[in-house]
Every structure is written in structure tokens, then in C-alpha cells.
Design an enzyme around this catalytic site. Structure first.
Site, PDB file in Angstrom:
ATOM      1  N   LYS A  54      14.940 -51.774  -9.053  1.00 53.40           N
ATOM      2  CA  LYS A  54      16.064 -52.418  -8.384  1.00 53.40           C
ATOM      3  C   LYS A  54      16.895 -51.322  -7.735  1.00 53.40           C
ATOM      4  CE  LYS A  54      19.844 -55.702  -8.970  1.00 53.40           C
ATOM      5  NZ  LYS A  54      20.770 -54.928  -8.133  1.00 53.40           N
ATOM      6  N   ASP A  61      19.946 -49.625  -5.326  1.00 53.63           N
ATOM      7  CA  ASP A  61      21.388 -49.757  -5.149  1.00 53.63           C
ATOM      8  C   ASP A  61      21.727 -49.494  -3.685  1.00 53.63           C
ATOM      9  OD1 ASP A  61      24.048 -50.055  -5.660  1.00 53.63           O
ATOM     10  OD2 ASP A  61      24.327 -48.096  -6.587  1.00 53.63           O
ATOM     11  N   GLU A  86      19.481 -49.084 -11.304  1.00 55.28           N
ATOM     12  CA  GLU A  86      20.217 -50.347 -11.394  1.00 55.28           C
ATOM     13  C   GLU A  86      19.532 -51.326 -12.330  1.00 55.28           C
ATOM     14  OE1 GLU A  86      23.136 -51.852  -9.337  1.00 55.28           O
ATOM     15  OE2 GLU A  86      23.449 -49.789  -9.983  1.00 55.28           O
TER      16      GLU A  86
END
Length: 340
Positions: free
Chosen positions: A49, A51, A191
């Protein structure tokens, strides 16, 4: 023509159909659903994930177009991404991905914000913020809509159709994941992870086939006002935050940390231009020095948890987002989801 679609195995070749224009395919990206699930059966893949900001990239008829999640053109802000895509041997594609900036080896949204909004060539050229485009999905290739192909097949086509060299990178994945993989991601300062069903089609909506596994709490909030600064502080004291629920802006608390002096002054200037005479919140806000603003700004906020009263605990400002429509900002609620 790349000829890559000729390599599709029997049974999948019928899934690729003549495509609408690339910018039409890029109008509604697929969105992931927040989850508290940690155990997954076979058939899921796991990506980092990132950012950054979601960007769909189109090369069609010799022209590159970058679109934000909300449909805003970003070509002038990230010309190095445009140039890298325009130089590709493959001449017709629509990609889904994320633009990020790095700080000390980690993606850093606050650093990326220093590039967001720049459109004048001189300002872009003077910026010291280097950006990278991570491509993780393929929607169109050689004039064909490939969204109905399984994700694993789309990623294979993506990897073979694009030459990945800076500032372009391919978003790799793991074929197995769970609590241990997420824990490792969190130790690395990521993240979190995005879990995706490997055989899923690309759907232009929020789907349970893509799930967000976060290392910490955080989401976007709408700014509905601010408080006056006290002591030696300048600009603002805190931002007043909210989210939409059934068309009403619900108050979620205030954030007063995560700002530097330049940010405080810039926010005050932006909010003064949005000043309103009445509170935009549906709830009572008990702040003596509150100034109201039209709810046009969206801020990324990290926090530890929600209180029983529905307020943010220990919120921290991370930056403004210009890729999200305030009306689309709601309270993210984890969805456990059933294994499939």
C-alpha cells in the site's frame, strides 16, 4: 501493436473486447475496501500500500494523459511521468497506478505534497521533489478493453508491455500473505498492504475483491473550519474536521499537530478565501475561537483510534489532497469479508 494479446490462453481471448477511448476507461478507478481481515485462502495476491496519489495514465493516438482519481488532469504537474510513458514502444494503453515521492527510503505523502498543485513549467523544474509512478494494473492494451481478464493475467500483460525504468516502476506482489506479511510491512514503515483476488476483473467501483490492510489508522477528512492560533503560533490553531454521512457533514474533531510554519500560513490563506458565516457541520462544535469555511479542502489525517464519542484520538495532519472530491469523503469502516 504489441501483439501481447495474441498470447492469451484459450478461454481468455474472448475476455478482451474493443475498447472505448482510454480516458473513458480512466474515469472511474477501482477502489479497495478497508478490512480487519488478516487470514486469506489461496487465490489472493498482496501488494504494498503506497503513500501517494492515485493516477490513471493513458497513451492513445500519440498523446499521454494523466488523470487523478477525481478526473483532474495532472500532465503539467508530472511531466517526467508523461515523457517516460510517451517513450514506450507500446503505443496504446491505459494504466492504473500511484505517484509517490520518497524521503529516507520511504514513500512520504508530505513530501509529495510539495509537488502537488505545481503546474507552471518553471515551478516544476525548480522543485527538488523527484516522483515515481508505480503501475499496478492494466485497463486497455492495443485498443482492447482488458478489464474483464483476471488480475493475474492483467499484471502479466502490464509487466511485458511497459519498459520499467525510472521514473516508472512495476508494483510487484506476493502470492501468499497474512498476519506475518502485514507485520513485516509495518516494520518496514509501509502504509500496509492491498490484498487482491487474483482472478478478479477490474470493476470501476469500490469492491471487496480489493482489500486495504492498514498498519495504522488514517483517512481523508473534510476541513470545515479552524481555530485561532495561540501564543507564538501563526496561521491557525487547529483544523476542524468532518466526514459525510447521508449527505450531512459530521464533526470528527480537530487536529493541531503535524504542521510547520509555512503550512500553517498557507492553510490560513486558503481558509480565509473559503470563509463562511455559518458552521457546515451537522453537529455542534464547541470551539470558542472557531472560524467556519466552505467544505472544499480535503486533508489526509493519521490517528490512533476513534473514541466512543466518535472523535479522532491523537490525530496528526499529513497534508491536503487535491485528488479527492469532498462529497466522497465518508467514515471508513472495516469490512471483515468472507473468504472466497
Amino acid at each position: 501493436m504489441s501483439g501481447l494479446l495474441d498470447s492469451l490462453p484459450p478461454g481468455l481471448d474472448g475476455h478482451a473486447r474493443k475498447a472505448a477511448p482510454g480516458v473513458d476507461l480512466a474515469a472511474s478507478p477501482m477502489l479497495a475496501t478497508l478490512t480487519d481481515r488478516r487470514d486469506f485462502p489461496p487465490g489472493w495476491i498482496f501488494e504494498r500500500k503506497l503513500d501517494g496519489i492515485r493516477v490513471l495514465a493513458v497513451l492513445e493516438n500519440g498523446r499521454v494523459t494523466l488523470r487523478s482519481r477525481s478526473g483532474r488532469k495532472l500532465d503539467a504537474t508530472y511531466p517526467e511521468i508523461v515523457d517516460a510513458l510517451a517513450a514506450q514502444e507500446c503505443a496504446d494503453f491505459t494504466l492504473d497506478g500511484e505517484i509517490v515521492a520518497y524521503s529516507h527510503g520511504r514513500t512520504d505523502f508530505a513530501r509529495l505534497q510539495q509537488r502537488m498543485g505545481l503546474t507552471r513549467p518553471a515551478d516544476v523544474a525548480a522543485s527538488t521533489v523527484a516522483v515515481t509512478y508505480y503501475a499496478f494494473d492494466l485497463l486497455r492494451l492495443d485498443g482492447f478493453d482488458v478489464r474483464r481478464l483476471p488480475l493475474r493475467t492483467r499484471k502479466s500483460l502490464l509487466r511485458r508491455s511497459i519498459t520499467f525504468a525510472a521514473p516508472l516502476r512495476f508494483s510487484t506482489h506476493r502470492n501468499e500473505g497474512g498476519p506475518e506479511l502485514l507485520a513485516d510491512a509495518c516494520r518496514r514503515g509501509w502504509e500496509g498492504l492491498i490484498a487482491k483476488r487474483a482472478d478478479s476483473a477490474y470493476q470501476s467501483r469500490r469492491s471487496g475483491d480489493w482489500l486495504k490492510l492498514k498498519c495504522s489508522q488514517g483517512q481523508e477528512f473534510v476541513v470545515g473550519g479552524f481555530t485561532e492560533p495561540a501564543g507564538s503560533r501563526v496561521g491557525i490553531g487547529a483544523l476542524l474536521l468532518g466526514y459525510y454521512d447521508e449527505g450531512r457533514l459530521r464533526y470528527a474533531g480537530k487536529v493541531g499537530t503535524g504542521f510547520d510554519r509555512r503550512t500553517l500560513l498557507a492553510l490560513r490563506h486558503a481558509l480565509d478565501e473559503l470563509r463562511a458565516t455559518a458552521s457546515p457541520f451537522a453537529d455542534r462544535v464547541a470551539e470558542r475561537t472557531a472560524h467556519w469555511a466552505r467544505p472544499r479542502l480535503v486533508a489526509q489525517i493519521a490517528f490512533t483510534e476513534w473514541t466512543r464519542e466518535g472523535m479522532l484520538r491523537h490525530p496528526r495532519y499529513q497534508g491536503l489532497r487535491d485528488d479527492k472530491d469532498p462529497a466522497d469523503v465518508g467514515k471508513e469502516r472495516p469490512a471483515p469479508g468472507a473468504p472466497r
